[in-house]
Write a protein that holds these residues in place. Structure first.
Motif, PDB file in Angstrom:
ATOM      1  N   THR A  88       0.801  -1.228   0.000  1.00 23.79           N
ATOM      2  CA  THR A  88       0.000   0.000   0.000  1.00 23.79           C
ATOM      3  C   THR A  88       0.830   1.272   0.000  1.00 23.79           C
ATOM      4  O   THR A  88       0.303   2.365   0.002  1.00 23.79           O
ATOM      5  CB  THR A  88      -0.928   0.038   1.231  1.00 23.79           C
ATOM      6  OG1 THR A  88      -0.094  -0.105   2.392  1.00 23.79           O
ATOM      7  CG2 THR A  88      -1.946  -1.057   1.198  1.00 23.79           C
ATOM      8  N   GLY A  89       2.164   1.119   0.049  1.00 25.10           N
ATOM      9  CA  GLY A  89       2.993   2.315  -0.013  1.00 25.10           C
ATOM     10  C   GLY A  89       3.510   2.750   1.337  1.00 25.10           C
ATOM     11  O   GLY A  89       4.669   2.581   1.627  1.00 25.10           O
ATOM     12  N   GLU A  90       2.619   3.242   2.219  1.00 25.45           N
ATOM     13  CA  GLU A  90       3.069   3.754   3.515  1.00 25.45           C
ATOM     14  C   GLU A  90       2.092   3.381   4.591  1.00 25.45           C
ATOM     15  O   GLU A  90       0.904   3.244   4.340  1.00 25.45           O
ATOM     16  CB  GLU A  90       3.152   5.295   3.485  1.00 25.45           C
ATOM     17  CG  GLU A  90       4.317   5.842   2.705  1.00 25.45           C
ATOM     18  CD  GLU A  90       4.354   7.362   2.740  1.00 25.45           C
ATOM     19  OE1 GLU A  90       3.695   7.949   3.619  1.00 25.45           O
ATOM     20  OE2 GLU A  90       5.025   7.943   1.879  1.00 25.45           O
ATOM     21  N   THR A  91       2.622   3.248   5.756  1.00 21.14           N
ATOM     22  CA  THR A  91       1.718   3.156   6.892  1.00 21.14           C
ATOM     23  C   THR A  91       2.376   3.871   8.068  1.00 21.14           C
ATOM     24  O   THR A  91       3.589   3.992   8.138  1.00 21.14           O
ATOM     25  CB  THR A  91       1.363   1.687   7.222  1.00 21.14           C
ATOM     26  OG1 THR A  91       0.316   1.669   8.183  1.00 21.14           O
ATOM     27  CG2 THR A  91       2.572   0.916   7.759  1.00 21.14           C
ATOM     28  N   MET A  92       1.554   4.403   8.952  1.00 18.27           N
ATOM     29  CA  MET A  92       2.079   5.219  10.042  1.00 18.27           C
ATOM     30  C   MET A  92       2.312   4.335  11.267  1.00 18.27           C
ATOM     31  O   MET A  92       1.435   3.566  11.650  1.00 18.27           O
ATOM     32  CB  MET A  92       1.062   6.328  10.360  1.00 18.27           C
ATOM     33  CG  MET A  92       1.502   7.306  11.418  1.00 18.27           C
ATOM     34  SD  MET A  92       2.929   8.285  10.915  1.00 18.27           S
ATOM     35  CE  MET A  92       2.169   9.473   9.828  1.00 18.27           C
ATOM     36  N   VAL A  93       3.475   4.498  11.823  1.00 12.56           N
ATOM     37  CA  VAL A  93       3.799   3.663  12.993  1.00 12.56           C
ATOM     38  C   VAL A  93       4.202   4.565  14.158  1.00 12.56           C
ATOM     39  O   VAL A  93       4.922   5.541  13.980  1.00 12.56           O
ATOM     40  CB  VAL A  93       4.938   2.676  12.663  1.00 12.56           C
ATOM     41  CG1 VAL A  93       5.328   1.855  13.901  1.00 12.56           C
ATOM     42  CG2 VAL A  93       4.510   1.739  11.525  1.00 12.56           C
ATOM     43  N   PHE A  94       3.668   4.241  15.301  1.00 12.70           N
ATOM     44  CA  PHE A  94       4.028   4.940  16.538  1.00 12.70           C
ATOM     45  C   PHE A  94       5.023   4.065  17.326  1.00 12.70           C
ATOM     46  O   PHE A  94       4.718   2.928  17.644  1.00 12.70           O
ATOM     47  CB  PHE A  94       2.741   5.190  17.354  1.00 12.70           C
ATOM     48  CG  PHE A  94       2.958   5.992  18.580  1.00 12.70           C
ATOM     49  CD1 PHE A  94       3.113   7.378  18.487  1.00 12.70           C
ATOM     50  CD2 PHE A  94       3.018   5.378  19.842  1.00 12.70           C
ATOM     51  CE1 PHE A  94       3.299   8.122  19.630  1.00 12.70           C
ATOM     52  CE2 PHE A  94       3.217   6.135  20.977  1.00 12.70           C
ATOM     53  CZ  PHE A  94       3.352   7.519  20.873  1.00 12.70           C
ATOM     54  N   TRP A  95       6.210   4.645  17.538  1.00 16.07           N
ATOM     55  CA  TRP A  95       7.303   3.847  18.141  1.00 16.07           C
ATOM     56  C   TRP A  95       7.553   4.224  19.596  1.00 16.07           C
ATOM     57  O   TRP A  95       7.459   5.384  19.952  1.00 16.07           O
ATOM     58  CB  TRP A  95       8.618   4.089  17.375  1.00 16.07           C
ATOM     59  CG  TRP A  95       8.602   3.759  15.887  1.00 16.07           C
ATOM     60  CD1 TRP A  95       8.548   4.625  14.881  1.00 16.07           C
ATOM     61  CD2 TRP A  95       8.711   2.472  15.324  1.00 16.07           C
ATOM     62  NE1 TRP A  95       8.583   3.995  13.662  1.00 16.07           N
ATOM     63  CE2 TRP A  95       8.682   2.636  13.916  1.00 16.07           C
ATOM     64  CE3 TRP A  95       8.814   1.150  15.852  1.00 16.07           C
ATOM     65  CZ2 TRP A  95       8.753   1.560  13.020  1.00 16.07           C
ATOM     66  CZ3 TRP A  95       8.899   0.100  14.945  1.00 16.07           C
ATOM     67  CH2 TRP A  95       8.851   0.307  13.550  1.00 16.07           C
ATOM     68  N   HIS A  96       7.900   3.141  20.362  1.00 15.26           N
ATOM     69  CA  HIS A  96       8.554   3.319  21.654  1.00 15.26           C
ATOM     70  C   HIS A  96       9.954   2.740  21.504  1.00 15.26           C
ATOM     71  O   HIS A  96      10.060   1.650  20.944  1.00 15.26           O
ATOM     72  CB  HIS A  96       7.827   2.543  22.763  1.00 15.26           C
ATOM     73  CG  HIS A  96       6.704   3.296  23.389  1.00 15.26           C
ATOM     74  ND1 HIS A  96       5.462   3.329  22.824  1.00 15.26           N
ATOM     75  CD2 HIS A  96       6.659   4.023  24.547  1.00 15.26           C
ATOM     76  CE1 HIS A  96       4.690   4.055  23.590  1.00 15.26           C
ATOM     77  NE2 HIS A  96       5.388   4.507  24.651  1.00 15.26           N
ATOM     78  N   TYR A  97      11.017   3.410  21.969  1.00 16.31           N
ATOM     79  CA  TYR A  97      12.360   2.856  21.745  1.00 16.31           C
ATOM     80  C   TYR A  97      13.342   3.382  22.790  1.00 16.31           C
ATOM     81  O   TYR A  97      13.091   4.404  23.438  1.00 16.31           O
ATOM     82  CB  TYR A  97      12.840   3.214  20.329  1.00 16.31           C
ATOM     83  CG  TYR A  97      12.700   4.695  20.027  1.00 16.31           C
ATOM     84  CD1 TYR A  97      11.539   5.159  19.434  1.00 16.31           C
ATOM     85  CD2 TYR A  97      13.710   5.597  20.358  1.00 16.31           C
ATOM     86  CE1 TYR A  97      11.379   6.496  19.191  1.00 16.31           C
ATOM     87  CE2 TYR A  97      13.562   6.930  20.105  1.00 16.31           C
ATOM     88  CZ  TYR A  97      12.385   7.385  19.519  1.00 16.31           C
ATOM     89  OH  TYR A  97      12.210   8.714  19.302  1.00 16.31           O
ATOM     90  N   ARG A  98      14.400   2.682  22.852  1.00 14.37           N
ATOM     91  CA  ARG A  98      15.532   3.136  23.674  1.00 14.37           C
ATOM     92  C   ARG A  98      16.821   2.505  23.162  1.00 14.37           C
ATOM     93  O   ARG A  98      16.771   1.545  22.386  1.00 14.37           O
ATOM     94  CB  ARG A  98      15.321   2.843  25.159  1.00 14.37           C
ATOM     95  CG  ARG A  98      15.068   1.390  25.482  1.00 14.37           C
ATOM     96  CD  ARG A  98      14.842   1.216  26.970  1.00 14.37           C
ATOM     97  NE  ARG A  98      16.132   1.193  27.632  1.00 14.37           N
ATOM     98  CZ  ARG A  98      16.359   0.432  28.720  1.00 14.37           C
ATOM     99  NH1 ARG A  98      15.402  -0.313  29.237  1.00 14.37           N
ATOM    100  NH2 ARG A  98      17.538   0.438  29.311  1.00 14.37           N
ATOM    101  N   CYS A  99      17.907   3.057  23.600  1.00 16.80           N
ATOM    102  CA  CYS A  99      19.200   2.523  23.191  1.00 16.80           C
ATOM    103  C   CYS A  99      19.688   1.555  24.295  1.00 16.80           C
ATOM    104  O   CYS A  99      19.570   1.846  25.483  1.00 16.80           O
ATOM    105  CB  CYS A  99      20.200   3.679  23.033  1.00 16.80           C
ATOM    106  SG  CYS A  99      21.837   3.141  22.507  1.00 16.80           S
TER     107      CYS A  99
END
Lengths: 516, 202
Positions: free
Chosen positions: A93-104
């Motif tokens: 579909t091309g693109e989708t929006m993702v909400f991220w949680h992250y850390r190093c």
């Protein structure tokens, strides 16, 4: 085995929870992506792992900001999770929006670092949110831009919504009316009764206005009442709370147009009556000498009888022929009646009055009208043949106007006879009942007949073949008959009844009339 | 002297009847007719009196009757009555010799005065008529030569001039002249002139 099982279990949980698991090396190489995450992008995990994430899976327009955030995370010692939202590229579909949680995270030496992220696909959610936002915005836009005022109330009549058009129409600010009873916007008598109406509807469901709409008076802030068209619809509320939306259209302008049309109609009708009256006066004017004659005859007889009586009395009581005297006095009374009759007949021609319909015996009207025409000296040379059908039903007409039509036709006939020898001038008037529901009146003269080139123009205004004619007679007659629901035409007669012309008109027999 | 009668001609029955009664109450002989034709049928040109004639009647109207009577040589005076004053018609009627033109309704005194005037004129007319018819009768008894002499005497010529013009002797003229005066029953040249006028009028 246990570990494996535990790992698979974890995968299943993550898939069920629709959570992406992504681990990136410092150069953004994908170290790990879970099943769900890979499938969301349209690949197998193997096809993603080992490739540069930002370069391959983030839309080019977002590279710069992602790199900035990524480097910041990598260099920070902060162990607090951060979050970020960005679109990712998918295979289909091309693109989708993702909400991220992250850390190093780093290894024990503080050396090699990894960025671990969990992500949620928020596209489907954000689309729904956007749709909602849009539809709310659209609804608001509609409410704000429509010309019609829209007011929503709850079942107690309390105003809940008041659009800008309503504000403009009533002169209130939204804040002045929200939470107040809607009856403040109503004119008498609804103002006092509205709570009752509402209560009644809630109790009985008997709709007086809902879904019907009606015209009534509304009240502006400045106290001015104005006519509106109100349409009310009931909006099914959540739970048992009901609300009602009223769409209000200011119809002052329409009312004003209606009023001016009515006034115009009235003026046209008055002008037509005025014209008919002028035509009657014209007819009368043409008969002035005849009228003088017709009044002077009885006056002359009265004078002579009176003077004869005086002389008889003066001559001496012993000589008097008392019977002759009594007869003469009686004749004076009769002549006064005769003069009165002439005036009575003419009065209807002179009077200006509004058109009225009343039951009329058409034969009686014709007989009466012929008496009027006899006042015209020219008419006295004409022989009248009167063929009136017996026991015609009475018809509902304006006797003055129809008399005017008959008068017009008879006098036209008399004019057409001018070229004929006086001994041979004949006008035939007939009445008949046609197909049971209309009366036909015909006026036939044995005169010169119609000229071919005049036939089309006969009923036109200002068309006349006479030097002194105004040319309105037939035109007015035609419109009078049309206004009575009848029709008027002519009938150039063949050789059977000799030369000449018949004009005729019909008048409908309505149920109101009885038999004579 | 023959009796003078008022002939009322009007198509309106009430007007006719009331006039008949009025004139009767004034002591005048009256006959009334509903139309000109009815009057003409029973009309004797020699009857004395006057007409009270309505102008506006169907068929033969008042002015036409006036014309017809003149054509017949009936000199009976006419008082016109009319239901409406029409000036041109009144002028025409008066020019044609009407005695009076009255507009209805009229005063009885005006009508009776008109009738008196008409009766007088009727008498005069008839006596003039009698004289001229007498003169015509006598004139008819003259010889052609006597008629010639009478003509010239009436024209004012002397016997000598007449003799010269006719180519006869003065004495013969005198004899003819005496015969003319005798036959015409004239007592003077003046009355002879008058008679000559009424004779030559025809």
């Amino acid at each position: 085995m246990t570990l494996r099982a535990t790992q698979q279990e974890l995968q299943d949980y993550l898939t069920l929870a629709e959570i992406i698991l992504l681990t990136l090396a410092p150069d953004s190489t994908v170290v790990h992506i879970n099943e769900y995450g890979a499938r969301l992008l349209g690949w197998n995990p193997d096809e993603i792992i080992g490739r540069l994430w930002i370069e391959n899976f983030v839309p080019a327009g977002h590279h710069e900001e992602i790199w900035r955030e990524f480097n910041e995370v990598m260099s920070s010692n902060d162990e607090q999770p951060r979050h970020f939202q960005n679109p990712v590229l998918t295979r289909s579909t091309g693109e989708t929006m993702v909400f991220w949680h992250y850390r190093c995270i780093r290894d024990g030496n503080g050396g090699i670092a990894r960025v671990v992220s969990t992500g949620i696909d928020v596209s489907s959610r954000s689309r729904a949110e956007k749709d909602l936002e849009k539809s709310e915005a659209r609804a608001a836009a509609v409410l704000n831009s429509v010309v019609d005022a829209i007011v929503t109330i709850d079942e107690r009549g309390i105003i809940q919504m008041f659009n800008p058009a309503a504000a403009g129409m009533f002169g209130y600010h939204k804040e002045e009316v929200l939470g107040k009873n809607v009856s403040m916007l109503m004119g008498a008598p609804h103002r006092e009764r509205h709570d009752g109406y509402l209560h009644n509807y809630i109790q009985t469901g008997d709709a007086k206005i809902i879904g019907i709409g009606r015209e009534l008076n509304a009240l502006k802030k400045n106290g001015e009442e104005f006519p509106i068209q109100l349409t009310v619809t009931e909006v099914a509320g959540d739970g048992k709370q009901r609300s009602f939306t009223g769409i209000i259209r200011d119809i002052s302008e329409r009312k004003e147009i209606e009023r001016s049309i009515r006034q115009r109609d009235q003026e046209i009708r008055e002008a037509r009556e005025q014209l008919a009256h002028m035509e009657r006066l014209g007819t009368l004017n043409a008969m002035t000498t005849g009228i003088a004659h017709e009044l002077n005859q009885p006056l002359s007889a009265i004078t002579s009888y009176a003077q004869a009586c005086y002389r008889m009395v003066e001559a001496g009581m012993h000589d008097i022929d008392i019977d002759e005297l009594k007869a003469a006095l009686k004749k004076i009374g009769a002549q006064v009646g005769r003069a009165g009759q002439v005036i009575r007949r003419l009065r209807s021609l002179v009077n200006k009055r509004d058109s009225v319909r009343e039951p009329v015996d058409i034969n009686e009207l014709i007989t009466d009208t012929i008496e009027i025409t006899r006042i015209d000296s020219r008419v006295r040379e004409v022989r009248f043949m009167i063929n009136l059908a017996p026991s015609l039903p009475t018809i509902n007409i304006d006797p003055v106007q129809v008399q005017q039509v008959i008068l017009n036709l008879v006098l036209n006939g008399v004019d057409a006879l001018e070229a004929r020898d006086p001994a041979d001038r004949r006008i035939t008037i007939t009445t008949s009942l046609e197909s049971g529901n209309e009366i036909r009146v015909g006026v036939h003269d044995n005169g010169i007949g119609l000229l071919e080139e005049h036939k089309d123009k006969l009923f036109n205004p200002f068309f006349s073949t006479k030097s002194k004619g105004m040319g309105m007679g037939l035109h007015i007659s035609h419109s009078i008959i049309a206004a009575h629901g009848g029709r008027m035409a002519y009938n150039p007669r063949g050789s059977s009844s000799g030369p000449g012309t018949e004009f005729f008109f019909t008048l409908p027999v309505t149920d109101g009339g009885g038999s004579t | 002297m023959t009796e003078q009668t008022v002939f009322v001609i009007d198509d309106d029955e009430a007007v006719r009847d009331s006039l008949r009664l009025l004139l009767k109450s004034a002591g005048l002989p009256v006959k009334d007719f509903a139309s000109a034709a009815e009057f003409l049928e029973s009309c004797d040109p020699e009857q004395g009196g006057c007409l009270v004639l309505d102008i506006h009647m169907p068929g033969f109207n008042g002015l036409q009757l006036q014309d017809e009577l003149r054509r017949r040589g009936a000199a009976i005076p006419i008082i016109f009555i009319t239901g409406h004053g029409d000036v041109p018609i009144a002028v025409q009627a008066m020019k044609q010799g009407a005695v009076e033109f009255l507009q209805k309704p009229f005063n009885d005194e005006d009508l009776l005065a008109g009738i008196r005037k008409a009766f007088e004129r009727d008498l005069e007319d008839r006596s003039r008529h009698r004289h001229s018819s007498l003169a015509r009768e006598r004139y008819a008894t003259l010889t052609p030569r006597e008629k010639q002499v009478m003509e010239k005497v009436a024209a004012g010529l002397s016997s000598k001039q007449i003799a010269y013009e006719l180519g006869i002797s003065q004495r013969t003229v005198e004899i003819h002249r005496g015969a003319v005066m005798n036959k015409m029953n004239a007592d003077s040249v003046a009355s002879l002139v008058k008679m000559m006028m009424s004779v030559s009028k025809e």
